[in-house]
Design an enzyme around this catalytic site. Structure first.
Site, PDB file in Angstrom:
ATOM      1  N   CYS A   1      77.963  76.837  35.591  1.00  0.00           N
ATOM      2  CA  CYS A   1      77.917  78.437  35.836  1.00  0.00           C
ATOM      3  C   CYS A   1      78.087  78.764  37.457  1.00  0.00           C
ATOM      4  O   CYS A   1      77.455  77.926  38.377  1.00  0.00           O
ATOM      5  CB  CYS A   1      76.644  79.072  35.340  1.00  0.00           C
ATOM      6  SG  CYS A   1      76.631  79.209  33.600  1.00  0.00           S
TER       7      CYS A   1
ATOM      8  N   CYS B   1      72.610  83.506  32.736  1.00  0.00           N
ATOM      9  CA  CYS B   1      72.259  82.732  31.384  1.00  0.00           C
ATOM     10  C   CYS B   1      70.863  82.285  31.415  1.00  0.00           C
ATOM     11  O   CYS B   1      70.239  82.142  32.636  1.00  0.00           O
ATOM     12  CB  CYS B   1      73.305  81.738  30.896  1.00  0.00           C
ATOM     13  SG  CYS B   1      73.014  80.357  31.908  1.00  0.00           S
TER      14      CYS B   1
ATOM     15  N   TYR C   1      83.595  70.796  27.122  1.00  0.00           N
ATOM     16  CA  TYR C   1      83.213  72.055  27.602  1.00  0.00           C
ATOM     17  C   TYR C   1      81.793  72.194  28.129  1.00  0.00           C
ATOM     18  O   TYR C   1      81.449  72.890  29.080  1.00  0.00           O
ATOM     19  CB  TYR C   1      83.356  73.130  26.158  1.00  0.00           C
ATOM     20  CG  TYR C   1      84.470  73.431  25.732  1.00  0.00           C
ATOM     21  CD1 TYR C   1      85.719  73.016  26.413  1.00  0.00           C
ATOM     22  CD2 TYR C   1      84.618  74.353  24.626  1.00  0.00           C
ATOM     23  CE1 TYR C   1      87.047  73.424  25.859  1.00  0.00           C
ATOM     24  CE2 TYR C   1      86.032  74.692  24.199  1.00  0.00           C
ATOM     25  CZ  TYR C   1      87.117  74.299  24.897  1.00  0.00           C
ATOM     26  OH  TYR C   1      88.254  74.714  24.510  1.00  0.00           O
TER      27      TYR C   1
ATOM     28  N   ALA D   1      87.196  70.446  30.412  1.00  0.00           N
ATOM     29  CA  ALA D   1      87.929  70.139  29.058  1.00  0.00           C
ATOM     30  C   ALA D   1      86.743  69.762  28.317  1.00  0.00           C
ATOM     31  O   ALA D   1      86.894  69.955  26.936  1.00  0.00           O
ATOM     32  CB  ALA D   1      88.950  69.263  29.075  1.00  0.00           C
TER      33      ALA D   1
ATOM     34  N   GLU E   1      76.252  80.564  39.180  1.00  0.00           N
ATOM     35  CA  GLU E   1      74.847  80.652  39.826  1.00  0.00           C
ATOM     36  C   GLU E   1      74.453  79.321  40.357  1.00  0.00           C
ATOM     37  O   GLU E   1      74.051  79.191  41.357  1.00  0.00           O
ATOM     38  CB  GLU E   1      73.871  81.254  38.866  1.00  0.00           C
ATOM     39  CG  GLU E   1      74.108  82.855  38.456  1.00  0.00           C
ATOM     40  CD  GLU E   1      74.813  83.139  37.258  1.00  0.00           C
ATOM     41  OE1 GLU E   1      75.788  82.050  37.014  1.00  0.00           O
ATOM     42  OE2 GLU E   1      74.531  83.952  36.682  1.00  0.00           O
TER      43      GLU E   1
ATOM     44  N   ASN F   1      82.088  79.917  38.450  1.00  0.00           N
ATOM     45  CA  ASN F   1      81.982  78.978  37.390  1.00  0.00           C
ATOM     46  C   ASN F   1      83.268  77.840  37.308  1.00  0.00           C
ATOM     47  O   ASN F   1      84.255  78.554  37.718  1.00  0.00           O
ATOM     48  CB  ASN F   1      82.218  79.734  35.806  1.00  0.00           C
ATOM     49  CG  ASN F   1      82.987  80.836  35.597  1.00  0.00           C
ATOM     50  OD1 ASN F   1      83.499  81.166  36.541  1.00  0.00           O
ATOM     51  ND2 ASN F   1      83.385  80.687  34.529  1.00  0.00           N
TER      52      ASN F   1
ATOM     53  N   GLU G   1      84.629  75.095  34.915  1.00  0.00           N
ATOM     54  CA  GLU G   1      84.652  74.624  33.452  1.00  0.00           C
ATOM     55  C   GLU G   1      85.212  73.215  33.524  1.00  0.00           C
ATOM     56  O   GLU G   1      85.699  72.713  34.412  1.00  0.00           O
ATOM     57  CB  GLU G   1      85.479  75.615  32.695  1.00  0.00           C
ATOM     58  CG  GLU G   1      84.717  77.199  32.494  1.00  0.00           C
ATOM     59  CD  GLU G   1      85.214  77.957  31.579  1.00  0.00           C
ATOM     60  OE1 GLU G   1      86.306  77.815  31.135  1.00  0.00           O
ATOM     61  OE2 GLU G   1      84.452  79.049  31.435  1.00  0.00           O
TER      62      GLU G   1
HETATM   63  N1  THU Z   1      78.928  81.693  32.974  1.00  0.00           N
HETATM   64  C1  THU Z   1      78.439  81.788  34.475  1.00  0.00           C
HETATM   65  O1  THU Z   1      78.989  81.353  35.313  1.00  0.00           O
HETATM   66  N2  THU Z   1      77.125  82.486  34.569  1.00  0.00           N
HETATM   67  C2  THU Z   1      76.276  82.839  33.652  1.00  0.00           C
HETATM   68  O2  THU Z   1      75.188  83.473  33.879  1.00  0.00           O
HETATM   69  C3  THU Z   1      76.770  83.314  32.276  1.00  0.00           C
HETATM   70  C4  THU Z   1      77.950  82.416  31.896  1.00  0.00           C
HETATM   71  C5  THU Z   1      80.213  81.276  32.745  1.00  0.00           C
HETATM   72  C6  THU Z   1      79.862  79.667  31.967  1.00  0.00           C
HETATM   73  C7  THU Z   1      81.292  79.859  31.269  1.00  0.00           C
HETATM   74  O3  THU Z   1      82.229  79.229  32.408  1.00  0.00           O
HETATM   75  C8  THU Z   1      81.538  81.197  31.109  1.00  0.00           C
HETATM   76  O4  THU Z   1      80.762  82.176  31.916  1.00  0.00           O
HETATM   77  C9  THU Z   1      81.773  81.597  29.840  1.00  0.00           C
HETATM   78  O5  THU Z   1      80.286  81.378  29.199  1.00  0.00           O
END
Ligand code: THU
Length: 160
Positions: free
Chosen positions: A78, A113, A73, A71, A80, A67, A69
């Site tokens: 993710c 997710c 948000y 600033a 995946e 993942n 991220e």
């Molecule tokens: N996240 C993923 O990388 N994969 C998922 O399937 C669930 C959530 C990440 C997104 C964000 O950076 C952090 O987890 C918290 O939600």
């Protein structure tokens, strides 16, 4: 001649569950090592929730993702989807991905997710196994179909 003995214990360990999905022990090992390693490369200063992903391509190549991220948000991505985007750039297309693995620091393991499930659906067969690793490296395996039943995919569009 006596009948072969039938063991009354379950014959499949957790790892063998992945073998049912057509993956060898060494492929599962490679997937698990890659997603756990990728988790260490996560850029998640805001959530502090590390996620690593790995894909096994039909070529045998393993692709990693984590993942990333931002600033702002909602801009973050993710693990995946990072891995799938990389696989596409490497030349992978629908039918080229045999398995996806994801690792987090929680237990029970996190599953992809909802947005990622649909993103995965674009490139992967509903029967593809998704291996989910918890903080201790223990896994749960479900197919994409189990994670996303009655899904909408590219072949649903008339232009397909
Ligand atoms: N996240 C993923 O990388 N994969 C998922 O399937 C669930 C959530 C990440 C997104 C964000 O950076 C952090 O987890 C918290 O939600």
């Amino acid at each position: 001649m006596s009948a072969p003995s039938v063991p009354n214990k379950p014959q499949h360990s957790r790892r063998d569950t992945a073998l049912i999905h057509g993956l060898s022990t060494s492929e599962v090992q490679a997937l698990s090592e890659a997603c756990i390693e990728a988790k260490g490369r996560a850029y998640c200063p805001y959530s502090k929730f590390r996620v690593g992903a790995s894909l096994l391509l039909t070529s045998g190549q393993i692709i990693r993702g984590a993942n990333v991220e931002n600033a702002a948000y909602p801009v973050g991505t993710c693990a995946e989807r990072t891995a799938l985007g990389t696989a596409v750039v490497e030349g992978a297309r629908r039918g080229d991905i045999r398995a996806l693995a994801v690792a987090t620091d929680i237990s029970p393991p996190a599953s992809p997710c909802g947005m990622c499930r649909q993103y995965i659906r674009e490139f992967c067969e509903p029967s593809m196994p998704v291996l989910m690793y918890d903080k201790d490296g223990k896994s749960t395996v479900l197919t994409l179909e189990q994670l996303l039943p009655m899904s909408f995919g590219p072949e649903s569009l008339p232009m397909h």
